[in-house]
Design a protein around this motif. Sequence first.
Motif, PDB file in Angstrom:
ATOM      1  N   PHE A  27      -0.305 -16.274  11.281  1.00  0.00           N
ATOM      2  CA  PHE A  27      -1.776 -16.403  11.042  1.00  0.00           C
ATOM      3  C   PHE A  27      -2.753 -15.716  12.030  1.00  0.00           C
ATOM      4  CE2 PHE A  27       0.326 -20.507  10.306  1.00  0.00           C
ATOM      5  CZ  PHE A  27       0.245 -20.915   8.973  1.00  0.00           C
ATOM      6  N   ALA A  28      -3.340 -14.847  11.061  1.00  0.00           N
ATOM      7  CA  ALA A  28      -4.196 -13.553  11.863  1.00  0.00           C
ATOM      8  C   ALA A  28      -5.880 -13.651  11.449  1.00  0.00           C
ATOM      9  CB  ALA A  28      -3.529 -12.405  11.815  1.00  0.00           C
ATOM     10  N   SER A  29      -6.644 -13.563  12.369  1.00  0.00           N
ATOM     11  CA  SER A  29      -8.073 -13.215  12.000  1.00  0.00           C
ATOM     12  C   SER A  29      -8.347 -11.996  12.368  1.00  0.00           C
ATOM     13  CB  SER A  29      -8.846 -14.367  13.023  1.00  0.00           C
ATOM     14  OG  SER A  29     -10.190 -13.858  12.681  1.00  0.00           O
ATOM     15  N   ILE A  30      -8.893 -11.348  11.452  1.00  0.00           N
ATOM     16  CA  ILE A  30      -9.679  -9.793  11.593  1.00  0.00           C
ATOM     17  C   ILE A  30     -11.297 -10.089  11.640  1.00  0.00           C
ATOM     18  CG2 ILE A  30      -9.800  -7.621  10.370  1.00  0.00           C
ATOM     19  CD1 ILE A  30      -6.697  -8.734  10.776  1.00  0.00           C
ATOM     20  N   GLU A  31     -11.578  -9.175  12.511  1.00  0.00           N
ATOM     21  CA  GLU A  31     -13.176  -9.197  12.691  1.00  0.00           C
ATOM     22  C   GLU A  31     -13.853  -9.149  11.350  1.00  0.00           C
ATOM     23  OE1 GLU A  31     -16.585  -7.145  15.010  1.00  0.00           O
ATOM     24  OE2 GLU A  31     -14.655  -6.824  15.897  1.00  0.00           O
ATOM     25  N   GLY A  32     -14.343 -10.209  11.274  1.00  0.00           N
ATOM     26  CA  GLY A  32     -15.078 -10.480   9.840  1.00  0.00           C
ATOM     27  C   GLY A  32     -16.001  -9.305   9.362  1.00  0.00           C
ATOM     28  N   ASP A  33     -16.944  -8.992  10.531  1.00  0.00           N
ATOM     29  CA  ASP A  33     -17.876  -7.729   9.976  1.00  0.00           C
ATOM     30  C   ASP A  33     -17.356  -6.294   9.810  1.00  0.00           C
ATOM     31  OD1 ASP A  33     -19.906  -9.691  10.460  1.00  0.00           O
ATOM     32  OD2 ASP A  33     -20.462  -8.891  12.475  1.00  0.00           O
ATOM     33  N   LEU A  34     -16.196  -6.212  10.149  1.00  0.00           N
ATOM     34  CA  LEU A  34     -15.380  -5.254   9.874  1.00  0.00           C
ATOM     35  C   LEU A  34     -14.678  -4.888   8.643  1.00  0.00           C
ATOM     36  CD1 LEU A  34     -13.628  -4.469  13.395  1.00  0.00           C
ATOM     37  CD2 LEU A  34     -15.672  -3.384  12.653  1.00  0.00           C
ATOM     38  N   ILE A  35     -13.964  -6.133   8.240  1.00  0.00           N
ATOM     39  CA  ILE A  35     -13.183  -6.175   6.991  1.00  0.00           C
ATOM     40  C   ILE A  35     -13.914  -6.682   5.792  1.00  0.00           C
ATOM     41  CG2 ILE A  35     -12.082  -8.457   7.497  1.00  0.00           C
ATOM     42  CD1 ILE A  35     -10.409  -5.291   6.164  1.00  0.00           C
ATOM     43  N   ALA A  36     -14.925  -7.612   5.962  1.00  0.00           N
ATOM     44  CA  ALA A  36     -15.540  -8.474   5.132  1.00  0.00           C
ATOM     45  C   ALA A  36     -16.780  -7.642   4.391  1.00  0.00           C
ATOM     46  CB  ALA A  36     -15.707  -9.693   5.243  1.00  0.00           C
ATOM     47  N   ARG A  37     -17.429  -6.696   5.258  1.00  0.00           N
ATOM     48  CA  ARG A  37     -18.467  -6.116   4.947  1.00  0.00           C
ATOM     49  C   ARG A  37     -17.901  -4.729   4.419  1.00  0.00           C
ATOM     50  NH1 ARG A  37     -23.146  -6.075   9.673  1.00  0.00           N
ATOM     51  NH2 ARG A  37     -23.210  -8.348   9.801  1.00  0.00           N
ATOM     52  N   SER A  38     -18.240  -4.464   3.379  1.00  0.00           N
ATOM     53  CA  SER A  38     -18.058  -3.152   2.495  1.00  0.00           C
ATOM     54  C   SER A  38     -18.949  -2.129   2.927  1.00  0.00           C
ATOM     55  CB  SER A  38     -18.193  -3.264   1.031  1.00  0.00           C
ATOM     56  OG  SER A  38     -17.592  -4.533   0.402  1.00  0.00           O
ATOM     57  N   GLY A  39     -18.618  -1.749   4.414  1.00  0.00           N
ATOM     58  CA  GLY A  39     -19.625  -0.705   5.132  1.00  0.00           C
ATOM     59  C   GLY A  39     -18.697   0.112   5.744  1.00  0.00           C
ATOM     60  N   PRO A  40     -19.416   1.212   6.326  1.00  0.00           N
ATOM     61  CA  PRO A  40     -18.583   2.237   7.032  1.00  0.00           C
ATOM     62  C   PRO A  40     -17.581   1.805   8.072  1.00  0.00           C
ATOM     63  CG  PRO A  40     -20.983   1.949   7.881  1.00  0.00           C
ATOM     64  CD  PRO A  40     -20.684   1.080   6.826  1.00  0.00           C
ATOM     65  N   ARG A  41     -17.583   0.702   8.624  1.00  0.00           N
ATOM     66  CA  ARG A  41     -16.660   0.304   9.569  1.00  0.00           C
ATOM     67  C   ARG A  41     -15.213  -0.348   8.866  1.00  0.00           C
ATOM     68  NH1 ARG A  41     -19.463  -3.397  13.804  1.00  0.00           N
ATOM     69  NH2 ARG A  41     -20.490  -4.265  11.596  1.00  0.00           N
ATOM     70  N   PHE A  42     -15.364  -0.257   7.406  1.00  0.00           N
ATOM     71  CA  PHE A  42     -14.146  -0.787   6.824  1.00  0.00           C
ATOM     72  C   PHE A  42     -12.816  -0.547   7.201  1.00  0.00           C
ATOM     73  CE2 PHE A  42     -11.034  -0.914   3.238  1.00  0.00           C
ATOM     74  CZ  PHE A  42     -11.020  -2.247   3.294  1.00  0.00           C
ATOM     75  N   VAL A  43     -12.887   0.885   7.505  1.00  0.00           N
ATOM     76  CA  VAL A  43     -11.295   1.412   8.007  1.00  0.00           C
ATOM     77  C   VAL A  43     -10.912   0.775   9.314  1.00  0.00           C
ATOM     78  CG1 VAL A  43      -9.891   3.532   8.149  1.00  0.00           C
ATOM     79  CG2 VAL A  43     -11.490   3.415   6.504  1.00  0.00           C
ATOM     80  N   ASP A  44     -11.881   0.669  10.244  1.00  0.00           N
ATOM     81  CA  ASP A  44     -11.655   0.053  11.585  1.00  0.00           C
ATOM     82  C   ASP A  44     -10.942  -1.554  11.286  1.00  0.00           C
ATOM     83  OD1 ASP A  44     -12.460   2.069  12.863  1.00  0.00           O
ATOM     84  OD2 ASP A  44     -14.550   1.310  12.931  1.00  0.00           O
ATOM     85  N   GLY A  45     -11.682  -2.274  10.145  1.00  0.00           N
ATOM     86  CA  GLY A  45     -11.132  -3.521   9.886  1.00  0.00           C
ATOM     87  C   GLY A  45      -9.789  -3.403   9.202  1.00  0.00           C
ATOM     88  N   ALA A  46      -9.742  -2.469   8.317  1.00  0.00           N
ATOM     89  CA  ALA A  46      -8.255  -2.108   7.647  1.00  0.00           C
ATOM     90  C   ALA A  46      -7.192  -1.804   8.666  1.00  0.00           C
ATOM     91  CB  ALA A  46      -8.366  -1.018   6.647  1.00  0.00           C
ATOM     92  N   ARG A  47      -7.490  -1.103   9.777  1.00  0.00           N
ATOM     93  CA  ARG A  47      -6.458  -0.844  10.939  1.00  0.00           C
ATOM     94  C   ARG A  47      -6.087  -2.170  11.515  1.00  0.00           C
ATOM     95  NH1 ARG A  47      -9.610   2.633  12.984  1.00  0.00           N
ATOM     96  NH2 ARG A  47      -8.694   4.376  11.692  1.00  0.00           N
ATOM     97  N   GLU A  48      -6.930  -3.202  11.804  1.00  0.00           N
ATOM     98  CA  GLU A  48      -6.434  -4.205  12.583  1.00  0.00           C
ATOM     99  C   GLU A  48      -5.600  -5.118  11.474  1.00  0.00           C
ATOM    100  OE1 GLU A  48      -9.809  -6.762  13.609  1.00  0.00           O
ATOM    101  OE2 GLU A  48     -10.274  -5.484  15.276  1.00  0.00           O
ATOM    102  N   LEU A  49      -6.016  -5.199  10.379  1.00  0.00           N
ATOM    103  CA  LEU A  49      -5.235  -5.923   9.163  1.00  0.00           C
ATOM    104  C   LEU A  49      -3.981  -5.305   9.038  1.00  0.00           C
ATOM    105  CD1 LEU A  49      -6.662  -6.922   5.761  1.00  0.00           C
ATOM    106  CD2 LEU A  49      -4.249  -5.951   6.092  1.00  0.00           C
ATOM    107  N   CYS A  50      -3.632  -4.063   9.184  1.00  0.00           N
ATOM    108  CA  CYS A  50      -2.371  -3.109   9.122  1.00  0.00           C
ATOM    109  C   CYS A  50      -1.452  -3.526  10.290  1.00  0.00           C
ATOM    110  CB  CYS A  50      -2.560  -1.792   9.193  1.00  0.00           C
ATOM    111  SG  CYS A  50      -2.995  -1.110   7.659  1.00  0.00           S
ATOM    112  N   MET A  51      -2.170  -3.868  11.588  1.00  0.00           N
ATOM    113  CA  MET A  51      -1.376  -4.419  12.800  1.00  0.00           C
ATOM    114  C   MET A  51      -1.049  -5.746  12.562  1.00  0.00           C
ATOM    115  SD  MET A  51      -3.813  -2.816  15.588  1.00  0.00           S
ATOM    116  CE  MET A  51      -2.951  -3.560  17.021  1.00  0.00           C
ATOM    117  N   ALA A  52      -1.647  -6.418  11.888  1.00  0.00           N
ATOM    118  CA  ALA A  52      -1.314  -7.985  11.463  1.00  0.00           C
ATOM    119  C   ALA A  52      -0.234  -7.987  10.711  1.00  0.00           C
ATOM    120  CB  ALA A  52      -2.508  -8.695  10.920  1.00  0.00           C
ATOM    121  N   VAL A  53      -0.278  -7.100   9.663  1.00  0.00           N
ATOM    122  CA  VAL A  53       0.780  -7.234   8.422  1.00  0.00           C
ATOM    123  C   VAL A  53       2.170  -6.665   9.275  1.00  0.00           C
ATOM    124  CG1 VAL A  53       1.637  -6.219   6.284  1.00  0.00           C
ATOM    125  CG2 VAL A  53      -0.834  -6.931   6.599  1.00  0.00           C
TER     126      VAL A  53
END
Length: 310
Positions: free
Chosen positions: A262-288
């Motif tokens: 069970f992993a939590s990604i910083e919501g403001d990075l991954i859930a906002r469709s904004g310019p920091r999205f790839v930073d959130g995706a990078r955290e998501l990839c680490m969790a996967v």
Amino acid sequence: MSLRPLVLAAALLVAAATASADQAVLRIVDDAGHEVVLSHPARRIVALAPHLTELVYAAGAGEQLVAVGKFSDFPLEARSKPVISDAFAVNYEALAQLRPDLVLVWGSGTAERTKAKLRSLGVPVYEIEIRSVAGLADTLRSIGRLAGTDGVAQARAQAISNDWAALQSAYAGRRPVRVFYQLWDAPLMTLSNQHLIASAISACGGSNVFGELSTLTATVSWEVAVQRDPELVLTGGAPGEAAKPGRWAEFAQVSATKHGEFASIEGDLIARSGPRFVDGARELCMAVDRARQGLPPVVFPAAKAASATR
């Protein structure tokens, strides 16, 4: 002396002036298919959602931003802007006093009646609905055109595209991992492959167990979710927050529960469709990837505050 050459010359001057005026007019079609026409680059912009605020700053137009939606807290400069809306209402009186020449709205997150009201007021409304990283980059370019900050916007869009390509390349060909992305637990809500977050799951070698849903987000039953047997359950949370199994702990047969994935990604990075999205995706990839290797999930530290150009 014939007047014909003089008449022709005058006609050509008028035509040239008209062509010049037409070239100065900005015409852009938004994500809902509406043509937005501006007589000059926007000098007074309103952004009615946090990710739209971030996009304006990333496009180099933060100084033109005169008001924002609630929770617009990034970059730090955004916190000083007047707040004139939330998820349910817009303060139209305050909006009128600000005399904006461009209002940015969130396609799926702004009520249709609100969009209609804004257009009825004669305010140029640009509707944004980002479903892919390519769409995110294109949106930045469009905001740059509308605001007259093309150079900054183009550079940022290209940087995001490059980062995304590198991320995809880094995780290409790895074993698929069944992923459940949990938006809410009561009722249990998730997202389809139409959602931007699903593109990150795919880029990381994950397989969205509810990817086939016909809507962006949906409520699903616990029974069906358990049957899909996710190997990893992801949520968006506060910076540095550890994910909690919640009701998943009741289902010992689920792979994610068996292995504590069970992993939590910083919501403001991954859930906002904004310019920091790839930073959130990078955290998501680490969790996967950790779930792929059978490693315990990691708690991601809070992202460092960044400037408007980040």
